[in-house]
Design a protein around this motif. Structure first.
Motif, PDB file in Angstrom:
ATOM      1  N   LEU A   1      -7.288   6.061  -4.717  1.00  0.00           N
ATOM      2  CA  LEU A   1      -6.990   7.129  -3.592  1.00  0.00           C
ATOM      3  C   LEU A   1      -7.766   8.651  -4.239  1.00  0.00           C
ATOM      4  N   LEU A   2      -7.935   9.207  -5.862  1.00  0.00           N
ATOM      5  CA  LEU A   2      -7.717  10.141  -5.986  1.00  0.00           C
ATOM      6  C   LEU A   2      -9.069  10.067  -5.562  1.00  0.00           C
TER       7      LEU A   2
ATOM      8  N   PHE B   1      -2.136  11.472 -13.049  1.00  0.00           N
ATOM      9  CA  PHE B   1      -1.514  10.125 -12.528  1.00  0.00           C
ATOM     10  C   PHE B   1      -1.727   8.936 -13.910  1.00  0.00           C
TER      11      PHE B   1
ATOM     12  N   THR C   1       0.899  -1.330   0.080  1.00  0.00           N
ATOM     13  CA  THR C   1       0.928   0.178  -0.138  1.00  0.00           C
ATOM     14  C   THR C   1       0.241   1.100  -0.001  1.00  0.00           C
TER      15      THR C   1
ATOM     16  N   ALA D   1      -2.837  -2.026  -9.220  1.00  0.00           N
ATOM     17  CA  ALA D   1      -1.956  -0.912  -8.878  1.00  0.00           C
ATOM     18  C   ALA D   1      -2.467   0.420  -9.113  1.00  0.00           C
TER      19      ALA D   1
ATOM     20  N   PHE E   1      -5.977   1.228  -7.746  1.00  0.00           N
ATOM     21  CA  PHE E   1      -5.574   1.632  -6.440  1.00  0.00           C
ATOM     22  C   PHE E   1      -5.384   3.456  -6.346  1.00  0.00           C
ATOM     23  N   GLY E   2      -5.190   3.851  -8.001  1.00  0.00           N
ATOM     24  CA  GLY E   2      -3.984   5.249  -7.070  1.00  0.00           C
ATOM     25  C   GLY E   2      -5.710   6.806  -7.717  1.00  0.00           C
TER      26      GLY E   2
ATOM     27  N   ARG F   1       2.380   1.628  -3.367  1.00  0.00           N
ATOM     28  CA  ARG F   1       1.779   1.713  -4.370  1.00  0.00           C
ATOM     29  C   ARG F   1       0.745   3.420  -4.501  1.00  0.00           C
ATOM     30  N   ALA F   2       0.547   3.999  -2.829  1.00  0.00           N
ATOM     31  CA  ALA F   2       0.580   5.216  -2.772  1.00  0.00           C
ATOM     32  C   ALA F   2       1.529   6.117  -3.372  1.00  0.00           C
TER      33      ALA F   2
ATOM     34  N   HIS G   1       1.026   6.976 -15.003  1.00  0.00           N
ATOM     35  CA  HIS G   1       0.967   5.189 -14.420  1.00  0.00           C
ATOM     36  C   HIS G   1       1.076   4.082 -15.461  1.00  0.00           C
TER      37      HIS G   1
ATOM     38  N   ALA H   1       1.953   6.246  -6.648  1.00  0.00           N
ATOM     39  CA  ALA H   1       0.587   7.438  -7.191  1.00  0.00           C
ATOM     40  C   ALA H   1       1.017   8.847  -7.151  1.00  0.00           C
TER      41      ALA H   1
END
Lengths: 211, 211
Positions: B189-190, B145, A134, B182, B185-186, A137-138, B149, A141
């Motif tokens: 998060l956003l 992002f 985690t 991954a 996940f990003g 990955r954070a 990525h 990002a």
DNA sequence: ACCTGAACACCGTTCAAGT
DNA sequence: ACCTGAACACCGTTCAAGT
């Protein structure tokens, strides 16, 4: 400083520092092996004794740019603040050299260079108690956002300075505080998302908020 | 399709489509004006009747790549899902052409091309009831992002396919599902950060402490 | 409207050879 | 250890001229 202006022979460090000066003064497109050689009063082929190729030289520059933005670990503050601070420090480091973000981004994309920036961000995230995957990955990002944002920022700075605005396009003149605010917003989004994730896992996978 | 293989004269569309084919088959570094001219059975100078320079041609390619990932507006789903869907659609569009992300990223950084991707993301965010500035900034953060990525992802794909792994570096062989996870996940998060921001403003500016 | 021919001003990289 | 000299195999772009 490390110029070695006339003492004939050069070291790898000379070459890197001279390259950084050319980068900062004239930008990445003007940082050619031939121009660098000329600045060192040397034939282009001489550079290939110090670096196997241009990409490797650029990776070295990227590492130096990032390393110069490294402060103390700051273990005292809460992890979200630490993560934000690392992001801001990275942005500042990239802004310290012209086209700094592009150099670091392309090096990172090619998998070259020590990934110091990534590791610093991951460490900051991990200090929040997240597992390694985690945190990684954070950090990734965040890194992508920072590199993208600052690249964009620096590109705009050059355009504005040369005054290459299409006719009719008044085009916002890039307010520095606006840029910083937009940057902070993006960082907050990512850090906030991570906080939210922490809250959720702390309150269990099934218990929504108390209502 | 639009090849016009032997009919002497070409249109702007021919040039763009042939360029896209070269891009996809050989990658961005091999997409040179001279190579493109050869593929069209034409002198390099002929290309400059259709496009003023290479950057403008690349911007056209970027626009086409992004446009091909455009689906229906999907107004039915909740805004966080719509935002996630737009992000995934954009990633898929970029992955559909070799080096697609880099072409779009560099064009976007230079301020060229219609900013269709940015606008789609901003519209999705705005459907969540956020004001224009917030929606724009969230879209920009997401776009940075995604571009970062996928650029990284595509770079790794090339490395793996050529087998350029340093000795001793076993180097994870880039699992596609890992990459997708991954990415998700990003995005989460956003989008999560944005949801959180919505919750806060809905519950009032003072009700929630930010420690 | 679309292209040719020829040139200009560059690139990164290699390699034998020098000191 | 560090560099020269000379070459190789390329680039993007301009521009007069052709059809």
């Amino acid at each position: 400083m490390t110029g070695n202006e006339s003492g004939r022979r050069h070291t790898r460090d000379d070459v890197a520092e001279t390259a950084l000066r050319i980068l900062d003064d004239y930008g990445l497109p003007d940082l050619t092996m031939r121009r660098l050689a000329a600045a060192l009063d040397v034939q282009p082929s001489a550079l290939y004794w110090h670096f196997p190729n241009k990409q490797t030289l650029l990776a070295e520059l990227a590492d130096r740019i990032v390393a110069r933005g490294a402060g103390a670990p700051t273990d005292t503050t809460a992890w979200p603040d630490r993560l934000r601070a690392e992001s801001v420090a990275l942005r500042d480091a990239l802004l310290a050299y012209r086209d700094g973000a592009e150099v670091v981004a392309s090096t990172y994309a090619l998998g070259l260079g020590d990934s110091a920036a990534q590791r610093r961000l991951a460490a900051a995230a991990a200090s929040g108690g997240f597992d390694a995957e985690t945190s990684d990955r954070a950090a990734t990002a965040l890194l992508h956002f920072v590199l993208g944002h600052v690249s964009h920022e620096q590109q705009r700075m050059q355009f504005d300075s040369i005054g290459v605005l299409a006719t009719g396009e008044a085009a916002d003149p890039l307010d520095a505080s606006d840029s910083a605010a937009a940057f902070a917003f993006g960082v907050d989004l990512l850090v906030g998302g991570l906080e939210r994730l922490g809250d959720e896992s702390r309150s269990g996978p099934l218990s929504r908020s108390r209502t």
